[in-house]
Design a protein around this motif. Structure first.
Motif, PDB file in Angstrom:
ATOM      1  N   TRP A  12      34.843  46.494  51.912  1.00 41.20           N
ATOM      2  CA  TRP A  12      36.120  46.417  51.194  1.00 41.20           C
ATOM      3  C   TRP A  12      36.924  47.656  51.532  1.00 41.20           C
ATOM      4  CZ3 TRP A  12      39.865  44.006  48.964  1.00 41.20           C
ATOM      5  CH2 TRP A  12      40.669  44.593  47.978  1.00 41.20           C
ATOM      6  N   SER A  15      43.471  46.331  51.133  1.00 41.49           N
ATOM      7  CA  SER A  15      42.937  45.167  50.406  1.00 41.49           C
ATOM      8  C   SER A  15      42.256  44.179  51.348  1.00 41.49           C
ATOM      9  CB  SER A  15      44.048  44.453  49.627  1.00 41.49           C
ATOM     10  OG  SER A  15      44.655  45.359  48.733  1.00 41.49           O
ATOM     11  N   HIS A  44      30.739  42.778  44.011  1.00 41.44           N
ATOM     12  CA  HIS A  44      30.604  43.549  42.768  1.00 41.44           C
ATOM     13  C   HIS A  44      30.031  44.936  43.054  1.00 41.44           C
ATOM     14  CE1 HIS A  44      28.456  44.894  39.078  1.00 41.44           C
ATOM     15  NE2 HIS A  44      29.623  44.585  38.554  1.00 41.44           N
ATOM     16  N   THR A  73      32.968  46.902  44.672  1.00 38.99           N
ATOM     17  CA  THR A  73      34.235  47.101  43.957  1.00 38.99           C
ATOM     18  C   THR A  73      34.083  47.256  42.451  1.00 38.99           C
ATOM     19  OG1 THR A  73      34.594  44.743  43.516  1.00 38.99           O
ATOM     20  CG2 THR A  73      35.340  45.581  45.653  1.00 38.99           C
ATOM     21  N   LYS A  87      34.003  44.782  40.634  1.00 35.36           N
ATOM     22  CA  LYS A  87      34.638  43.595  40.063  1.00 35.36           C
ATOM     23  C   LYS A  87      33.706  42.398  40.176  1.00 35.36           C
ATOM     24  CE  LYS A  87      39.301  44.918  40.034  1.00 35.36           C
ATOM     25  NZ  LYS A  87      40.686  44.773  40.296  1.00 35.36           N
ATOM     26  N   ARG A  88      33.514  41.739  39.060  1.00 35.77           N
ATOM     27  CA  ARG A  88      32.681  40.548  39.038  1.00 35.77           C
ATOM     28  C   ARG A  88      33.612  39.347  39.089  1.00 35.77           C
ATOM     29  NH1 ARG A  88      28.067  38.778  40.521  1.00 35.77           N
ATOM     30  NH2 ARG A  88      27.139  40.749  39.839  1.00 35.77           N
ATOM     31  N   ILE A  89      33.724  38.750  40.262  1.00 34.67           N
ATOM     32  CA  ILE A  89      34.633  37.614  40.435  1.00 34.67           C
ATOM     33  C   ILE A  89      33.856  36.342  40.116  1.00 34.67           C
ATOM     34  CG2 ILE A  89      36.251  36.430  41.955  1.00 34.67           C
ATOM     35  CD1 ILE A  89      36.977  39.366  41.303  1.00 34.67           C
ATOM     36  N   LYS A 123      42.500  38.984  43.947  1.00 34.91           N
ATOM     37  CA  LYS A 123      41.648  39.118  42.765  1.00 34.91           C
ATOM     38  C   LYS A 123      40.987  40.495  42.698  1.00 34.91           C
ATOM     39  CE  LYS A 123      40.676  34.163  42.601  1.00 34.91           C
ATOM     40  NZ  LYS A 123      39.726  33.091  42.948  1.00 34.91           N
ATOM     41  N   LEU A 124      40.992  41.189  43.814  1.00 34.11           N
ATOM     42  CA  LEU A 124      40.336  42.499  43.867  1.00 34.11           C
ATOM     43  C   LEU A 124      41.326  43.650  43.781  1.00 34.11           C
ATOM     44  CD1 LEU A 124      37.770  41.729  46.719  1.00 34.11           C
ATOM     45  CD2 LEU A 124      37.352  41.778  44.261  1.00 34.11           C
ATOM     46  N   GLU A 183      44.197  46.264  42.535  1.00 39.01           N
ATOM     47  CA  GLU A 183      44.619  46.926  41.300  1.00 39.01           C
ATOM     48  C   GLU A 183      46.146  46.870  41.228  1.00 39.01           C
ATOM     49  OE1 GLU A 183      42.271  48.027  39.381  1.00 39.01           O
ATOM     50  OE2 GLU A 183      40.562  48.164  40.742  1.00 39.01           O
TER      51      GLU A 183
END
Lengths: 751, 342
Positions: A612, A617, A724, A727, A729-731, A740-741, A743
């Motif tokens: 990532w 992005s 996750h 990042t 982030k739990r998508i 979706k990732l 900010e």
């Protein structure tokens, strides 16, 4: 790609040289040279072309249909619609009877419209272009009704209906409350469209009340049986051909409206008709993987052992049929858990009927389960790999059966070691490489091994060749080749002298090419038929004037393309047949479906590295290491190809694939190859596949369990888990797109 | 496919004559004539029944496939030069790296081999509501509305230059590079030859989204003339998208800078994937010139490009993504980081 990982599987099974070898596809030259004929390559004399008129509303009725202008267009033969179409009959659509169709409603049955892209008229003309031009002059007025465009709208409008494949043991609810660690999370997966390269196509004609149809079909026998019901005529008077199909991924398992319409109008017009489904309608009228919403509730004790697991799934289906995406199918038996509930429900939306897409149920289901297992491991403070090793089931607790063969622990450990899981720093976002943050994720993969009843025929011929036939199909996976390997394995006839014919319903009944069962189903029948042919050969050899007239058949052994007696006398098959004046020694065989003495499943694990780059992005999958336990590998090359292809498809599921519907009218918006994203070559990571190769001889004599689907299961979860890790982030909703990732995405100021 | 007349022209005048000038009155959509170059847009849309020309004038026999350096240092590109040939031309790779990179970031090899310079300039939008032939679309059917507003508008819809009538992005990568470089479009029509500033060629949708460009009826693009390259310039094209190839830009930047030490002397910045036309960002350029290069500066100036942005339901992310495209491109060009790393 590594190819040095085959275990020395020695479960006592015989191991001929040609079984397991990376034999090149025997149909490769035909495909490369263009000799392979697909459904739309058949151009019989006097062929006419059909082109659909497709509904532009998703719900309502056709109120008026004006065909006069279309009828005046050059080359037009006829224009069919619900007011001008022969009477047909529905198929009972029984899997057990072998006449299943997915969309039970017949084309042009009435004026109702259930989904955008439904056939509302069919123009037949002398050329494809004339048919298409005229189709656009058919004027259709609709009495449109408000359309239900997605799962949430469906649930809100009319709730859900109970589905199949449900399971409960213990008391999951009681053991959730008060458990040491719990999670309660909901995942969503979008509609995916199969998008095989070859579009659905049918070419049909009638001779003396016999229907011949070349159809892009993964199941010629079932297609024949369904057409037999639909046209109310004996199956013997229908031949369905699918010698080659340009992939199906499940969309070509069952007969769709276009094929029925093609056969029907061919009979009406008394001339051959061809219909190719346009790409946009590949998104509407030939099935799709439905949208799902899955709630997962898991609980462990203080040590991280699962004590409660609930997997409740809702999927969208059409207004005409109930298709159940059995998302909890794997959940029942992958992990040991005494208190477990799996439930499936459906809700109706204005889309065409869904159908199986590669690893139906398991692909979306394991995205949810294997994401949730990571979340559970996190909540319990256990490494996700260790959590799985601690909780894998040792027997199938849903059926209370032993697994026939299960090497998931070895698969997990070997893939982990080769991938370098030990180097993972568990802290989120901690592994950096230049501008990129590296994430490691893993997931288990799993698929039921199935085996159907099968018939086959093998002939050993006077010219020294062998001929095998079975009404199964090669859908691009290598079935032609592994059948030839099997014939060669049993008879000793070299593979370049084995002719294999598949994809013709007049051959002995073979299985649908789906469910990863074609290998386990077909090979034992072929082997049995080949042995029957050898027995026949021995009888010829030991008969009057036979080459071994003085010997007992039992005393003869097969060697070097012929028979050999105890004293070492050797005679070729060709000479034996010549002596007896027979053209061939033939064997037919029937083999049964799998028994239920064991739980037959395939196992494996995926390890994924994502990268990532938050500055631009950009998310990409950099490495995938997978170890797969599918029983014996019949063909090293085609097997590896299946897993690698499934991994790439899984990356697409994880990062790209989604059929987007306009929520105002249920119309699929990105219905083409440019905007419906699948991975391209530039997206493909380093892929390393370990094939464990432990023959499962409790399952069948070859010990093969099938390999087409397992590779996609769990892959999207492994990607999500790696995302996750990178990042934080739990998508929980696929696909994992960059937006979706990101900010600081501002609010929309407009619609 | 509807029936149409087909004419093959062997010269510019013959093409213009065959084409005639009474087309496009009805909004360029139905009837009238259309020039056929590579066909990668036109034939698709004709097959989809979205464009319905009565006549197609094939200009593949028109000799407009040369690239020549003019005495004033500009580069004159024939309209029929393919995207592949232009991307690989040594004068382009040497003096206009941003253009070569932009071309190679677009489409696929097969499409680039067919697509032409003039055709790429004339490329039409990818908005699914335009292409489906059914939905409300002011571009296709003026006055019918814009289904993309309130519909699915994540990927090929703009945040800059939009109107209540149309929010589709201009899809070209090549044109973004040309917007940054500066160029002149040479056209020839029934009334003779004229030149159009590249920046004026593509039109904002406003309330007439069916008017996409400054061509008059019957006019044919014959050349695109690139401004002379800036001395000692560095340039690069950065395209951001979901998958790594064969997708239109979600956001992209074409950047050209000249440096004096760490001071930016000149800057040219254009954006793709976020605007309804190839989007030059002069406010960003002005804010860069004379300043010391730094990531903080870049982040600050990149915001200015989106001061007037409008985010729709699914594409708000393009506002930060577009800024990232600017910042990373500038960082790489000014810090000698390997630009291919992105």
């Amino acid at each position: 790609m590594s190819n040095d990982n085959r275990s020395d599987g020695t479960d006592g099974a015989k191991r001929g040289g040609i079984i397991g070898a990376g034999v090149p596809r025997i149909d490769g030259p035909d495909k490369l040279s263009g000799r392979a004929n697909y459904a739309a390559d058949n151009l019989p004399p006097n062929l006419s072309y059909a082109y659909g008129v497709f509904s532009t509303v998703a719900s309502g009725t056709v109120s008026r249909l004006s065909v006069e202008e279309a009828r005046q267009m050059p080359g037009v033969v006829d224009v069919f619609h619900h007011g001008h179409f022969p009477t047909l009959y529905r198929s009972p659509s029984s899997f057990a009877q072998g006449n299943k169709v997915e969309e039970t409603r017949l084309p042009f049955e009435d004026e109702r419209v259930y989904y955008e892209g439904q056939f509302v008229a069919l123009v037949v003309a002398d050329t494809f272009d004339n048919a298409r031009a005229a189709a656009r002059r058919v004027k259709v007025d609709y009495s449109a009704e408000s359309a239900i465009a997605n799962l949430e709208q469906g649930v809100q409008a009319h709730g859900t209906k109970k589905g199949s494949g449900n399971h409960a043991r213990g008391d999951a609810a009681a053991n959730f409350d008060g458990a040491a660690h719990t999670i309660d999370v909901t995942y969503r997966t979008p509609v995916e469209t199969h998008n095989p390269m070859e579009m659905h196509a049918s070419t049909a004609w009638w001779d003396d009340d016999h229907l011949t149809i070349f159809d892009a079909s993964q199941g010629v026998v079932v297609a024949r049986n369904a057409l037999s019901k639909i046209f109310a005529m004996p199956p013997e008077r229908i031949t369905v051909h699918a010698p080659y199909i340009g992939s199906g991924f499940g969309s070509k398992l069952w007969t769709w409206p276009h094929a029925i319409a093609t056969a029907a109008v061919s009979r009406e017009l008394g001339r051959p008709v061809q219909l190719v489904v346009p790409r946009p309608q590949m998104f509407t009228t030939t099935g799709h993987r439905p949208e799902t919403r899955q709630r997962l509730r898991l609980a462990t004790d203080a040590s991280g052992k699962l004590v409660s697991l609930r997997h409740e799934s809702i999927n969208t289906t059409s207004f005409t049929d109930q298709y159940v995406e059995t998302c909890g199918s794997v959940t029942k038996s992958l992990y040991s858990c005494p208190n477990l509930t799996v439930s499936h429900e459906t809700t109706r939306v204005n889309r065409g009927t869904p159908t199986s897409m590669r690893a139906p149920g398991a692909a979306p289901g394991l995205f949810a389960l294997e994401s949730a297992v990571d979340e559970m491991a996190d909540a319990a403070g256990v490494d996700p790999l260790q959590f799985r090793l601690d909780n894998y089931a040792e027997r199938d607790e849903s059926q209370d059966l032993e697994f026939s063969s299960n090497h998931i622990v070895e698969a997990t450990n070997r893939a982990a070691e080769k991938f370098g899981w030990a180097n993972r720093n568990p802290e989120v976002g901690s592994m950096k490489d230049g501008r990129e943050i590296v994430g490691y994720g893993m997931a288990a993969c799993n698929w039921e091994a199935m085996k159907m009843a099968c018939d086959a025929r093998v002939s050993i011929r006077a010219d020294g060749t062998a001929f095998a036939s079975c009404a199964t199909q090669d859908i691009g996976t290598g079935t032609y080749t592994i059948v030839a390997q099997t014939v060669s394995d049993v008879t000793g006839i070299p593979i370049d002298r084995v002719t294999v014919k598949l994809g013709d319903s007049s051959y002995p009944d073979g299985p649908v090419s789906g469910g990863s069962w074609a290998t386990a189903t077909t090979l034992p029948a072929i082997a049995k038929a080949a042995r029957a042919a050898l027995d026949e050969m021995k009888r010829y050899a030991t008969g009057d004037n036979g080459a071994f007239a003085d010997s007992e058949a039992d005393a003869l052994e097969v060697a070097d393309g012929g028979l050999r007696s105890a004293d070492g006398t050797q005679t070729s098959f060709a000479d034996i047949l010549k002596a007896a004046r027979y053209g061939s020694a033939d064997g037919e065989a029937h083999t049964d479906a799998a028994d239920s003495e064991y739980s037959y499943r395939s196992f494996g694990a995926h390890f994924v590295e994502v990268r990532w780059d938050p500055g631009i992005s950009r998310l990409r999958v950099a490495r995938v290491f997978s170890a797969i336990d599918v029983g014996r590998v019949i063909n090293e090359t085609t097997a590896r190809n299946q897993v690698e292809g499934a991994v790439v498809m899984g990356i697409g599921m994880g990062l790209f694939e989604a059929t987007e519907y306009d929520e105002r009218n249920a119309r699929p918006v990105n219905n083409n190859y440019a905007e419906y994203l699948v991975p391209v070559h530039a997206d493909q990571p380093e892929i390393d596949v370990i094939l464990l190769d432990y023959p499962d001889t409790k399952f069948n004599e070859y010990g093969a369990r099938g390999i087409g689907e397992i590779g996609i299961t769990g892959l999207a979860a492994a990607v999500a888990n790696a995302v996750h890790h990178a990042t934080g982030k739990r998508i929980r909703e696929l696909p994992i797109t960059l937006d979706k990732l990101m900010e600081d995405v501002p609010q929309a100021r407009s619609a | 496919m509807r029936h149409f007349d087909y004419a093959r022209a062997d010269g510019t005048r013959a093409a213009i004559q065959a084409h005639g000038s009474d087309d496009e009155a009805a909004g360029y959509q139905t009837g009238g004539a259309a020039y056929l170059a590579g066909g990668t847009t036109l034939l698709d849309l004709v097959k989809l029944d979205v464009m319905q020309p009565d006549k197609i004038v094939d200009i593949n026999g028109v000799a407009l496939d040369e690239i020549e350096r003019l005495d004033d240092g500009r580069l004159r590109i024939g309209a029929m030069v393919t995207n592949t040939a232009l991307a690989r031309d040594e004068r382009v790779t040497a003096d206009y790296a941003v253009l070569s990179q932009a071309l190679l970031a677009g489409a696929s090899t097969q499409l680039r081999n067919k697509a032409t310079t003039g055709g790429n300039v004339m490329q039409r939008v990818r908005c699914p509501y335009f292409r489906d032939g059914v939905s409300d679309c002011n571009k296709r059917e003026p006055g019918s509305g814009c289904a993309a507003i309130g519909g699915v508008n994540r990927s090929v819809h703009a945040v800059l230059g939009t109107s209540e009538s149309c929010i589709a992005t201009h899809p070209s990568d090549m044109c973004v590079a040309m917007a940054a470089i500066g160029a002149t479009v040479e056209v020839e029509g029934p009334d003779g030859k004229r030149e159009i500033d590249f920046a004026e060629f593509h039109l904002l949708p406003g309330d007439t989204p069916e008017q996409e460009h400054a061509l008059k009826p019957g006019e044919l693009i014959t050349h695109v003339v690139l401004d002379a390259p800036m001395q000692n310039a560095r340039s690069s094209y950065l395209k951001l998208r979901d998958r790594q190839s064969y997708q239109f830009a979600l956001a992209s930047s074409a950047v050209i800078v000249t440096l004096d030490g760490n001071t930016i002397r000149k800057a040219r910045v254009a954006l793709g994937g976020v605007g309804t036309k190839p989007w030059r960002a002069p406010e960003v350029e002005a804010a860069l010139e004379g300043k010391q290069a730094s990531e903080a500066l870049f982040a600050d100036v990149a915001k200015r490009a989106f001061d007037n942005a409008t985010a729709y339901a699914h594409n708000a992310y393009k506002i930060p993504l577009g800024q990232q495209a600017i910042v990373r491109n500038l960082v790489d060009l000014t810090q000698s980081v390997d630009p291919t790393a992105a």
